[in-house]
Motif scaffolding. Structure first.
Motif, short mmCIF file in Angstrom:
data_model
loop_
_atom_site.label_atom_id
_atom_site.label_comp_id
_atom_site.label_asym_id
_atom_site.label_seq_id
_atom_site.Cartn_x
_atom_site.Cartn_y
_atom_site.Cartn_z
N TYR A 180 8.00 -45.80 -0.62
CA TYR A 180 7.60 -44.44 -0.57
C TYR A 180 6.06 -44.28 -0.26
CZ TYR A 180 12.07 -42.13 -1.79
OH TYR A 180 13.33 -41.45 -1.82
N THR A 181 5.53 -45.42 0.15
CA THR A 181 4.19 -45.63 0.29
C THR A 181 3.79 -44.55 1.26
OG1 THR A 181 4.14 -47.96 0.12
CG2 THR A 181 2.36 -47.16 1.07
N GLY A 182 2.91 -43.63 1.16
CA GLY A 182 2.40 -42.61 2.02
C GLY A 182 3.25 -41.30 1.88
N LEU A 183 4.14 -41.11 0.92
CA LEU A 183 5.16 -40.40 0.64
C LEU A 183 4.68 -39.53 -0.54
CD1 LEU A 183 8.80 -40.89 2.13
CD2 LEU A 183 7.41 -38.98 2.47
N LEU A 184 4.37 -40.52 -1.52
CA LEU A 184 3.98 -39.82 -2.87
C LEU A 184 2.52 -40.26 -3.13
CD1 LEU A 184 7.26 -41.22 -4.65
CD2 LEU A 184 6.56 -38.86 -4.17
N SER A 185 1.60 -39.33 -3.71
CA SER A 185 0.25 -39.63 -3.94
C SER A 185 0.35 -40.47 -5.34
CB SER A 185 -0.38 -38.40 -4.17
OG SER A 185 0.03 -37.51 -5.26
N PRO A 186 -0.76 -40.68 -5.79
CA PRO A 186 -0.82 -41.35 -7.23
C PRO A 186 -0.59 -40.29 -8.18
CG PRO A 186 -2.79 -42.17 -5.75
CD PRO A 186 -1.89 -41.05 -5.14
#
Ligand code: CUA
Length: 313
Positions: free
Chosen positions: A293-299
């Motif tokens: 989900y890298t790039g799909l969810l913010s911190p």
């Protein structure tokens, strides 16, 4: 037969659906008619003209111009009707109307990532307004997937290293199935999604609400919305039952066995790591099928998911 005169077909929920069905049934019933005609005549001739001891062999007929013209011209007309009808539909489907809303759709092992016209991403879900043309710009991150919404009668391959486009205009509010219809490996069957066709009012509300935490919800409540909207729900239960991935029930703060034999405590860092690099620490007994989900969810999104998982006692 169901309400719209079709057999075993999903509802006709887009502007082109009835035309696609009409052509389909023209071919279907045409084939059925000729199948029955040919088989029935064959059986009749076999019985009627079978060889018996009292029947003499007649010389064979080699040529009959009117008959040959008939069986050439009639099928030619029929296939030309199918060709022209199909080609017109194909051209209509190939060129999106100028006022279309643009959605970017990415297929990857194994989920659909959809970015709406405002750039808000969701997974295995897209929300579109009713009675408005929607253009899809399709790409793949890895191999060939295929984007298929049966109720809209649209299907298009999703291919790495090129964009494909497709459009539709939904005519009925409701939720419609979205499938990957190209076998793409272990997780192919999890590439299931929903297209939500919203009324004008719902669409306005969606645009106001989409993208980020609302002031009136807690972090964990926002996490629950992400859990549902980003497709975690497809593979992770909340009641302890085993699905494609481990259940979220009661995992926080507990130790789990990993596939490589080591043990790890489920804490903030483990959850974050499992979302960003799912294949790095797979729980024993599960397949490494979760996409990153890298790039799909913010911190901040990950914070919310952590809070939500903490609440699943
Ligand atoms: Cu993607 Cu099947």
């Amino acid at each position: 037969m169901n309400g719209n005169g079709t057999i075993q077909m999903p509802p006709q929920a887009s502007t082109i659906a009835s035309d696609v069905d009409a052509l389909y049934y023209f071919i279907f019933w045409g084939c059925t008619f000729f199948f029955v005609l040919i088989v029935a005549l064959s059986i009749f001739f076999i019985i009627r003209y079978r060889r018996t001891p009292d029947r003499e062999l007649k010389p064979r007929a080699y040529h009959n111009t009117p008959l040959e013209l008939t069986w050439t011209i009639v099928p030619t007309i029929l296939v030309m009707v199918v060709f022209v009808w199909g080609f017109k539909g194909f051209m209509h489907l190939s060129v999106a109307p100028a006022n279309s809303l643009e959605y970017h759709v990415t297929g990857k092992r194994w989920l659909w990532e959809v970015r709406d016209p405002n750039g808000v991403a969701s997974v295995n879900e897209m929300s579109v307004p009713v009675n408005q043309p929607v253009k899809l710009i399709l790409k793949s991150e890895d191999l060939i997937h295929s984007f298929f919404v049966p109720a809209f009668r649209i299907k298009q391959d999703v291919i790495p290293n090129r964009y494909n486009t497709m459009w539709f205009e939904a005519t009925m509010p409701g939720d419609y199935d979205l499938f990957c219809t190209e076998y793409c490996g272990t997780g192919h069957s999890t590439m299931l999604g929903k297209v939500h066709v919203l009324t004008e009012e719902e669409w306005k509300e969606y645009q106001e609400k989409s993208g980020g935490k609302q002031p009136d919800e807690t972090l964990a409540e926002y996490g629950r919305r992400l859990y549902q909207g980003r497709a975690c729900v497809t593979c992770h239960s909340l009641d302890g039952s085993k699905m494609t991935g481990p259940s979220f029930q009661g995992i926080f703060g507990h130790e789990v066995d990993l596939a490589d034999g080591s043990r790890v405590t489920v804490d903030e860092n483990y959850i974050r790591q499992s979302i960003m690099e799912p294949k790095s620490q797979v729980v024993a007994g599960f397949e490494p099928v979760m996409p990153t989900y890298t790039g799909l969810l913010s911190p901040d999104d990950i914070d919310a998911l952590v809070e939500f998982i903490k609440e699943q006692k």
